[in-house]
Design a protein around this motif. Sequence first.
Motif, mmCIF file in Angstrom:
data_model
loop_
_atom_site.group_PDB
_atom_site.id
_atom_site.type_symbol
_atom_site.label_atom_id
_atom_site.label_comp_id
_atom_site.label_asym_id
_atom_site.label_seq_id
_atom_site.Cartn_x
_atom_site.Cartn_y
_atom_site.Cartn_z
ATOM 1 N N HIS A 1 -17.011 32.454 21.517
ATOM 2 C CA HIS A 1 -16.443 33.264 20.157
ATOM 3 C C HIS A 1 -16.094 31.787 19.405
ATOM 4 N N ALA A 2 -16.503 32.368 18.148
ATOM 5 C CA ALA A 2 -15.759 31.235 17.254
ATOM 6 C C ALA A 2 -16.247 31.590 15.639
ATOM 7 N N ASP A 3 -15.194 31.237 14.782
ATOM 8 C CA ASP A 3 -15.295 31.578 13.456
ATOM 9 C C ASP A 3 -16.270 29.887 13.388
ATOM 10 N N CYS A 4 -17.621 30.243 12.498
ATOM 11 C CA CYS A 4 -17.970 28.604 12.400
ATOM 12 C C CYS A 4 -19.143 28.740 11.118
ATOM 13 N N GLU A 5 -19.108 27.995 10.342
ATOM 14 C CA GLU A 5 -19.327 27.940 8.843
ATOM 15 C C GLU A 5 -20.905 27.465 8.570
ATOM 16 N N GLU B 1 -27.395 32.950 17.777
ATOM 17 C CA GLU B 1 -26.302 33.751 17.810
ATOM 18 C C GLU B 1 -26.596 35.384 18.764
ATOM 19 N N GLU C 1 -22.232 40.523 20.137
ATOM 20 C CA GLU C 1 -20.758 40.393 20.323
ATOM 21 C C GLU C 1 -20.039 39.933 21.769
ATOM 22 N N MET D 1 -18.375 35.884 15.338
ATOM 23 C CA MET D 1 -19.443 35.133 16.124
ATOM 24 C C MET D 1 -19.269 34.988 17.756
ATOM 25 N N ASN D 2 -20.669 35.371 18.258
ATOM 26 C CA ASN D 2 -20.458 34.924 19.835
ATOM 27 C C ASN D 2 -21.883 34.111 20.193
#
Lengths: 244, 244
Positions: A65-69, A94, A97, A1-2
């Motif tokens: 940019h990161a993966d985050c819940e 959000e 990209e 995700m960006n």
Amino acid sequence: MNYRLDIQYDGSRYGGWQRQKDTDNTIQGKIEDVLTKMLGTEVQIQGAGRTDAGVHAKGQVANFHADCEKSCEEICQYLNEYLPEDIEISKVSEAEERFHSRLNAKEKVYQYRIVSGIHKNVFERKYQCPLHETLDVNAMQEAAKYLEGTHDFKSFCSNKKMKKSSVRTIYSIEIVDLTQEIVITYTGNGFLYNMVRILTGTLIEVGRGRRKPEEMKGILEGCDRKEAGFTAPARGLTLLEVRY
Amino acid sequence: MNYRLDIQYDGSRYGGWQRQKDTDNTIQGKIEDVLTKMLGTEVQIQGAGRTDAGVHAKGQVANFHADCEKSCEEICQYLNEYLPEDIEISKVSEAEERFHSRLNAKEKVYQYRIVSGIHKNVFERKYQCPLHETLDVNAMQEAAKYLEGTHDFKSFCSNKKMKKSSVRTIYSIEIVDLTQEIVITYTGNGFLYNMVRILTGTLIEVGRGRRKPEEMKGILEGCDRKEAGFTAPARGLTLLEVRY
């Protein structure tokens, strides 16, 4: 995700936006540290404007940019809980990209506030340059007309080693005289290192009668930092908005 | 000569208006020190409102008696040159011989600013109380109606040993909901020690739904500090104006 961050800060206590090796007393550093803590992995953020030490922002934009819940609201809440009280994340959203806060920026708006009256406003003192001089605003407005448009602004840049193009477009320079205060608002497609502060210093010299409005033409043509005026203090400058 | 001073200050760093024996970190102390230096003899000034530690002022008034060869403009310039950057003398003027800033004051206006939205404004953060809660402003306005008028405000006073009358008249309490911020403006003929902050704390409790507007009547009648709500933090409070 960006993720896109909309940020405001009182820059008085900081060494500017951009992270530095020898000190983390920067806005970027403070935000990255909290994000790294939240995500458990190192994060780099990209800021739209690299504001100098002491410069403020009401509408700085950055992305990472990161993966985050977590949801955007939760990320925002987490950041504001751990950031110091002079930095506030106004919004996390959000982004597409390929969105890059600096490279995709189409317009930036900077504002410079000058105290022209005898008295300071104690509540605004950190966001104004305490000049306490009467300036000829008409002459400053006339000079500003020469600076608007697309020019090589090399004379208005502190970075001597700059290899990239120093051509920028200023869409407008609006100067408003509020009796006790003069507010200059710059809108352009981008600004060089210290450019807004040097433009302001030069306009102040016009306002003092030390330079004539029509001299702006020669200063631009000279492409030499020595041609332009002094660099106005950082405290009066605020990044108001970044437009995409 | 009797001189009147109009003063504004950011009270964040200070121990309040009134000079204290053990510390000179007060607004009164700072101004008296500069006046004493200027005149070469000890000077005492009388302030209209004894603002608490951390409380701000846009329109504090004080007066002092002295023989001085300087003009009012020169005295003002001297004071502002030597006072710290968070205290500003807006004006020095000659007053009638019998003018006393506190005893002659007919009305005082205080303003309390509460951040009700999620986000703080970093530029105003020192002048707002960071509550970040949604309050029922209609209920607060209803409660304020009970507090307006002439009452014994003993329940809204922190000074238990107070021997003088605690009857005061509040001409109006205006509460404005600015979405992110709630601003309460109190106009009255005088306010007791901590009174505006206790009124505000009580109104916040009404806004939270913990008290009903009509309870204000009983709180006033109780004449007991324990009946009223908490003392709201100093930072949100500003003395706006003193009227004569």
